[in-house]
Design a protein around this motif. Structure first.
Motif, mmCIF file in Angstrom:
data_model
loop_
_atom_site.group_PDB
_atom_site.id
_atom_site.type_symbol
_atom_site.label_atom_id
_atom_site.label_comp_id
_atom_site.label_asym_id
_atom_site.label_seq_id
_atom_site.Cartn_x
_atom_site.Cartn_y
_atom_site.Cartn_z
ATOM 1 N N GLU A 11 0.775 -1.155 0.179
ATOM 2 C CA GLU A 11 0.043 -0.126 -0.217
ATOM 3 C C GLU A 11 0.926 1.713 0.086
ATOM 4 N N GLU A 12 2.073 1.629 0.210
ATOM 5 C CA GLU A 12 2.611 2.145 0.734
ATOM 6 C C GLU A 12 3.439 2.761 -1.034
ATOM 7 N N LEU A 13 3.662 1.443 -1.312
ATOM 8 C CA LEU A 13 4.769 1.762 -2.737
ATOM 9 C C LEU A 13 2.824 2.819 -4.244
ATOM 10 N N LYS A 14 2.504 2.029 -3.582
ATOM 11 C CA LYS A 14 1.342 2.149 -4.442
ATOM 12 C C LYS A 14 0.909 3.885 -3.708
ATOM 13 N N THR A 15 0.419 4.484 -3.086
ATOM 14 C CA THR A 15 0.845 5.681 -2.874
ATOM 15 C C THR A 15 2.037 6.203 -2.515
ATOM 16 N N PHE A 16 3.030 5.722 -3.094
ATOM 17 C CA PHE A 16 4.241 7.059 -3.242
ATOM 18 C C PHE A 16 4.115 6.533 -5.007
ATOM 19 N N PHE A 17 3.254 5.917 -5.781
ATOM 20 C CA PHE A 17 3.491 6.143 -7.266
ATOM 21 C C PHE A 17 2.246 7.598 -8.253
ATOM 22 N N GLY A 18 1.782 7.512 -6.540
ATOM 23 C CA GLY A 18 0.120 8.451 -6.935
ATOM 24 C C GLY A 18 0.390 9.490 -7.127
ATOM 25 N N SER A 19 2.319 10.316 -6.025
ATOM 26 C CA SER A 19 2.977 11.310 -5.822
ATOM 27 C C SER A 19 3.747 11.210 -6.752
ATOM 28 N N CYS A 20 4.178 10.357 -7.497
ATOM 29 C CA CYS A 20 5.746 10.658 -8.597
ATOM 30 C C CYS A 20 5.969 10.825 -9.433
ATOM 31 N N ARG A 21 4.146 11.441 -10.335
ATOM 32 C CA ARG A 21 4.384 11.523 -11.971
ATOM 33 C C ARG A 21 4.221 12.923 -11.905
ATOM 34 N N ASP A 22 4.642 13.954 -11.335
ATOM 35 C CA ASP A 22 4.902 15.492 -11.892
ATOM 36 C C ASP A 22 5.902 16.007 -11.497
ATOM 37 N N GLN A 68 21.932 -8.795 -5.501
ATOM 38 C CA GLN A 68 20.423 -8.538 -5.146
ATOM 39 C C GLN A 68 20.208 -8.061 -6.732
ATOM 40 N N PRO A 69 18.433 -8.928 -7.006
ATOM 41 C CA PRO A 69 17.700 -8.289 -8.025
ATOM 42 C C PRO A 69 17.282 -7.297 -7.686
ATOM 43 N N ALA A 70 17.127 -6.412 -8.941
ATOM 44 C CA ALA A 70 15.840 -5.460 -8.606
ATOM 45 C C ALA A 70 15.412 -5.060 -9.440
ATOM 46 N N PHE A 71 14.319 -4.026 -9.157
ATOM 47 C CA PHE A 71 13.320 -2.835 -10.511
ATOM 48 C C PHE A 71 14.004 -1.859 -10.374
ATOM 49 N N ILE A 72 14.228 -0.995 -11.804
ATOM 50 C CA ILE A 72 14.764 0.747 -11.112
ATOM 51 C C ILE A 72 13.770 0.984 -12.332
ATOM 52 N N LEU A 73 12.881 2.792 -11.762
ATOM 53 C CA LEU A 73 11.861 3.316 -12.316
ATOM 54 C C LEU A 73 12.983 4.291 -12.866
ATOM 55 N N TYR A 74 13.179 4.943 -14.049
ATOM 56 C CA TYR A 74 13.790 5.806 -14.272
ATOM 57 C C TYR A 74 12.930 7.633 -15.060
ATOM 58 N N ARG A 75 13.048 8.445 -14.770
ATOM 59 C CA ARG A 75 12.244 9.045 -15.653
ATOM 60 C C ARG A 75 13.158 9.957 -16.294
ATOM 61 N N LEU A 76 12.284 9.516 -17.658
ATOM 62 C CA LEU A 76 12.751 10.812 -18.507
ATOM 63 C C LEU A 76 12.708 12.328 -18.722
ATOM 64 N N ASP A 77 13.235 12.741 -19.024
ATOM 65 C CA ASP A 77 12.047 14.479 -19.482
ATOM 66 C C ASP A 77 11.386 14.592 -20.610
ATOM 67 N N GLU A 78 11.335 13.252 -21.354
ATOM 68 C CA GLU A 78 10.231 13.139 -22.259
ATOM 69 C C GLU A 78 8.386 12.961 -21.230
ATOM 70 N N LYS A 79 7.003 13.700 -22.460
ATOM 71 C CA LYS A 79 5.894 13.393 -22.203
ATOM 72 C C LYS A 79 5.301 13.215 -22.855
ATOM 73 N N ASP A 80 4.111 11.913 -22.618
ATOM 74 C CA ASP A 80 3.238 11.277 -23.167
ATOM 75 C C ASP A 80 2.730 12.286 -24.504
ATOM 76 N N SER A 81 1.321 11.988 -25.317
ATOM 77 C CA SER A 81 -0.040 13.511 -25.651
ATOM 78 C C SER A 81 -0.479 13.498 -24.562
ATOM 79 N N GLU A 83 0.369 14.816 -21.330
ATOM 80 C CA GLU A 83 1.505 15.393 -20.526
ATOM 81 C C GLU A 83 1.872 15.077 -19.598
ATOM 82 N N GLY A 84 2.295 13.414 -19.421
ATOM 83 C CA GLY A 84 2.330 12.584 -18.412
ATOM 84 C C GLY A 84 3.827 12.448 -19.018
ATOM 85 N N PHE A 85 5.012 12.030 -17.728
ATOM 86 C CA PHE A 85 6.443 11.869 -18.106
ATOM 87 C C PHE A 85 6.210 10.234 -18.417
#
Length: 345
Positions: A11-22, A68-81, A83-85
């Motif tokens: 739940e903590e991760l889901k909440t964080f995903f909702g706040s990291c899109r800006d 140790q394996p892991a997932f990394i989400l790395y944000r680009l400076d590019e946006k989609d149609s 206006e989301g990153f």
């Protein structure tokens, strides 16, 4: 479809995903917890400092555990149609990691992408060596993905031929294509030799295609008798020949203009075979329509030994048989022996 582990985001991760899109977050590291009921948890996150390229080497590699394996989400400076990153999903699975851990992350990846939002993930990059996670390594991955698949030699030659056929400039001096033929420009020496032939200056002209420059060039020209014609035909390459066949037929002296296309067979590279075959009609058109030399016969041979006096005579003046067999009426169908239906009196 590969089976999934059933591990979901906390739940903590889901909440964080909702706040990291800006745009306030550059990198997110996600791991699978070691609890009895494992879930995807937020390991760490970093804010942007500069452009995505400048931040890459400073942020990604230092956050990785070599075992140790892991997932990394790395944000680009590019946006989609909308206006989301856009983001890159980096799947780190080091060779030295425990096999069970690598399988667990692999079977959780699809669920993780879905919960984050697969539509915002522009690229998915899997790597298992540290040197692959540098910005240089990632750009190398992009170049490989963008490159066309490897072609065989035959496919490469066919590709070159198709590219040359796409040019649509129509002239004796330019290459062009029509529905039936591919045409290359004639070099001035080739045109001059064919014109001299038309004027009666010479009796033989041999034309070739320069496959590098894609031009019709002069191979040779001059005097040539029927007995010498066979020796003019190359054994290892294709050619076009224009020959004045001087002969007697039914007591009359004749001079016939003959076009000969010689192709030795499969010893010739496929590109050369295709070029000569495709250009044949266009070369004939230049001779007949542009230079006004009517051709009485157009022949195709495998080798020079076929070009004998007898062969040329037979092609120009085929023997017509006057003794046509009369039509014989076929016998009617057999009805068997006649049956007696009434006894004699």
């Amino acid at each position: 479809m590969a089976s999934q582990s059933g591990i979901l985001c906390s739940e903590e991760l889901k909440t964080f995903f909702g706040s990291c899109r800006d745009g306030n977050i550059r990198m997110i590291k996600v791991s699978i917890s070691d609890s009895t009921n494992p879930v995807l948890i937020l390991d760490t996150h970093l804010e942007p400092v500069s452009s995505w390229e400048d931040d890459w080497d400073q942020m990604v590699a230092p956050q990785l555990d070599p075992d140790q394996p892991a997932f990394i989400l790395y944000r680009l400076d590019e946006k989609d149609s909308s206006e989301g990153f856009l983001w890159i999903l980096l799947s780190w699975s080091p060779d030295h990691a425990h096999t069970r851990q690598k399988m667990l992350y692999a079977s959780t990846k699809a669920t993780f992408k879905k919960e984050f939002g697969a539509g915002q993930i522009k690229d998915d990059y899997y790597f298992n060596l540290m040197e692959e996670i540098t910005l240089t390594g990632y750009k190398r991955h992009l170049a490989v993905e963008a490159a066309p698949g490897p072609l065989s030699r035959q496919e490469e030659e066919m590709k070159e031929i198709k590219e040359s056929e796409s040019r649509v400039e129509i002239s004796v001096d330019t290459k062009h294509n029509t529905l039936s033929a591919l045409a290359f420009p004639f070099k001035s020496e080739a045109l001059a030799a064919v014109s001299s032939y038309g004027a009666g200056v010479c009796d033989y002209v041999q034309l070739a295609i320069d496959t590098a420059t894609e031009e019709v060039v002069l191979a040779t020209s001059g005097a040539c008798t029927t007995d010498q014609l066979a020796t003019q035909v190359p054994e290892e390459s294709a050619r076009y020949h224009l020959f004045r066949f001087k002969h007697n037929h039914q007591g009359d002296y004749k001079e016939s203009d003959v076009f000969i296309y010689s192709m030795p067979g499969y010893s010739v590279p496929i590109k050369e075979r295709m070029m000569y075959s495709s250009c044949r009609n266009a070369v004939v058109d230049v001779i007949e329509k542009t230079l006004n030399i009517p051709l009485e016969k157009k022949l195709e041979v495998d080798n020079g030994s076929e070009l004998t006096e007898e062969y040329l005579q037979g092609e120009l003046h085929p023997v017509v048989s006057l003794n046509r067999p009369k039509f014989s009426k076929p016998p009617g169908p057999s009805r068997g022996n006649k049956r007696i239906t009434k006894a004699p009196a």
